[in-house]
Design an enzyme around this catalytic site. Structure first.
Site, short mmCIF file in Angstrom:
data_model
loop_
_atom_site.label_atom_id
_atom_site.label_comp_id
_atom_site.label_asym_id
_atom_site.label_seq_id
_atom_site.Cartn_x
_atom_site.Cartn_y
_atom_site.Cartn_z
CB SER A 263 -7.87 0.40 5.73
OG SER A 263 -9.22 1.25 6.13
CB SER B 278 -7.88 3.42 2.82
OG SER B 278 -7.30 3.21 4.14
CE LYS C 238 -3.90 1.86 2.39
NZ LYS C 238 -4.57 1.33 3.93
#
Length: 403
Positions: free
Chosen positions: A139, A115, A38
């Site tokens: 997330s 996210s 990420k």
């Protein structure tokens, strides 16, 4: 094996940085696994964009990788790229106003969840075997449920977040995704230290299984039905679970405690950058930061007291030999065509469920054990603090029971 360029383009999950130059170690416990990261974790030789063009411009090229990234590489996994994230990791939908929406490999017409949307997309589309994400308010658990993956929110502070962007540090955790339990557990052996809670995870003893009855009461009958059917299929392994109340004093109190603490910390971390550089934030994210900017220290203290009282009750409920089971999310992933208002309402409903692990600091793992209307739907286990490895071993038994 390199990432297929056409498949990567279709999935829209990798940030278009130069091709990875990280040399894989030829042997190690993660040898043969491809991993994605990420784009809020630092990776040497790359910027850290945090899902926002201004943050990308301010980043510069990093000279050192986050320890969690280094750990995977040194264990033999091959780095295949950095993945898109919702802006400043402050969303749960996976729709980035600047960079687009990664494809949900488990339900392509639906949102991937955020996210850690790009990481979940990379794994669910077969472009990575495992991927690092973060979970502050859901997330990792939300994308895992939406995309049909295994995803863990570890015990708070158990996995290093050094070299990773802070959102709300009293909730932030480093988690990961995989399609299969073998790959998932291999990563757990690298990232997790030994358990501090000796939760029983199989023969000769099983933990007592509790059902979050008050969470189920929040959900639509069709969602309750598929969850109860799954429990029935697991009855040979877990027996008859005990219904319990998890949210004290109430879901509304916990929701607002989580929102205020998260918002206060998020504004302390990013408010100066947002105002000084005039960051242009997308729908939802802009409103959340604007709301967060008005939270006072007094409100922070009041809601922290709610958190502490709930945490004491929740840890007492779990003890050191119980797990709580519940759906990971309120429903399957919303359609990509849904309005921002519908997505925000869904997020607010999800926070009421997801905040149990966040406020208590306990580990929660989402397993791809259910489907609804042809889409993936996660089944979650919450264990005592420090029981992460046992929770993964127990998850294997759940998966095997339904195979």
């Amino acid at each position: 094996m390199p990432v297929d360029a056409s498949a990567s383009s279709a999935a829209h999950c990798f940030v278009p940085y130069p091709a990875p130059a990280v040399t894989a170690i030829s042997s190690g416990p993660l040898s043969g696994l491809r991993f994605a990261v990420k784009d809020i974790f630092d990776v040497a030789g790359y910027p850290t964009g945090c899902g926002n063009p201004h943050m990308l411009a301010l980043s510069g090229i990093k000279t050192a990788s986050a320890p969690s990234v280094t750990a995977l590489a040194q264990a033999g996994a091959t780095f295949v790229g950095k993945t898109y994230t919702d802006e400043l990791a402050f969303s749960m939908n996976g729709k980035n106003a600047h960079f687009g929406t990664p494809r949900n490999g488990g339900a392509p017409g639906r949102i991937p969840g955020g996210s850690s949307s790009g990481s979940a997309s990379a794994v669910s589309n077969g472009l990575a075997d495992v991927a690092l994400g973060t979970d502050t308010g859901g997330s990792v658990r939300a994308p895992a449920s939406h995309c049909g993956l295994i995803g863990l929110r570890p015990t708070h502070a158990r996995v290093s977040l050094k070299g990773c962007m802070d959102l709300a540090q009293s909730f932030d955790t480093c988690g990961w995704f995989a399609r299969d339990i073998d790959s998932f557990a291999r990563v757990g052996e690298v990232l997790l230290r030994d358990d501090t809670c000796l939760l029983p995870d199989g023969a000769p003893a099983m933990p007592q299984v509790l059902v979050a009855a008050d969470v189920l009461a929040l959900l639509e009958p069709r969602v309750q039905d598929v969850f109860m059917q799954t429990l029935e299929r697991l009855s040979g392994l877990i027996g008859t679970p005990l219904p319990v109340k998890t949210a004290t004093p109430s879901f509304d109190s916990l929701y607002w405690a989580f929102r205020h603490i998260q918002g206060y910390e998020a504004w302390q971390n990013h408010g100066d950058t947002i105002t000084r550089h005039g960051l242009q934030l997308g729908p939802g994210v802009a409103e959340r930061f604007a709301w967060s900017s008005k939270i006072t220290p007094q409100q922070m203290e009041e809601h922290s007291n709610v958190r502490q009282r709930f945490k004491e009750d929740f840890l007492r409920l779990l003890g050191d030999d119980r797990v709580i089971v519940l759906p990971s999310m309120p429903d399957i992933a919303p359609l990509l065509s849904e309005s921002e208002e519908v997505l925000e309402n869904y997020r607010n409903q999800a926070v009421r469920m997801l905040c149990l692990a966040g406020l208590s600091g306990c580990p929660q793992i989402s397993l791809p054990l259910m489907t609804l209307d042809g889409a993936p739907f996660g089944f979650s286990l919450i264990g005592p603090q420090g029981s992460d490895q046992a929770l993964i071993r127990l998850s294997r038994k759940f998966i095997d029971e339904l195979a």
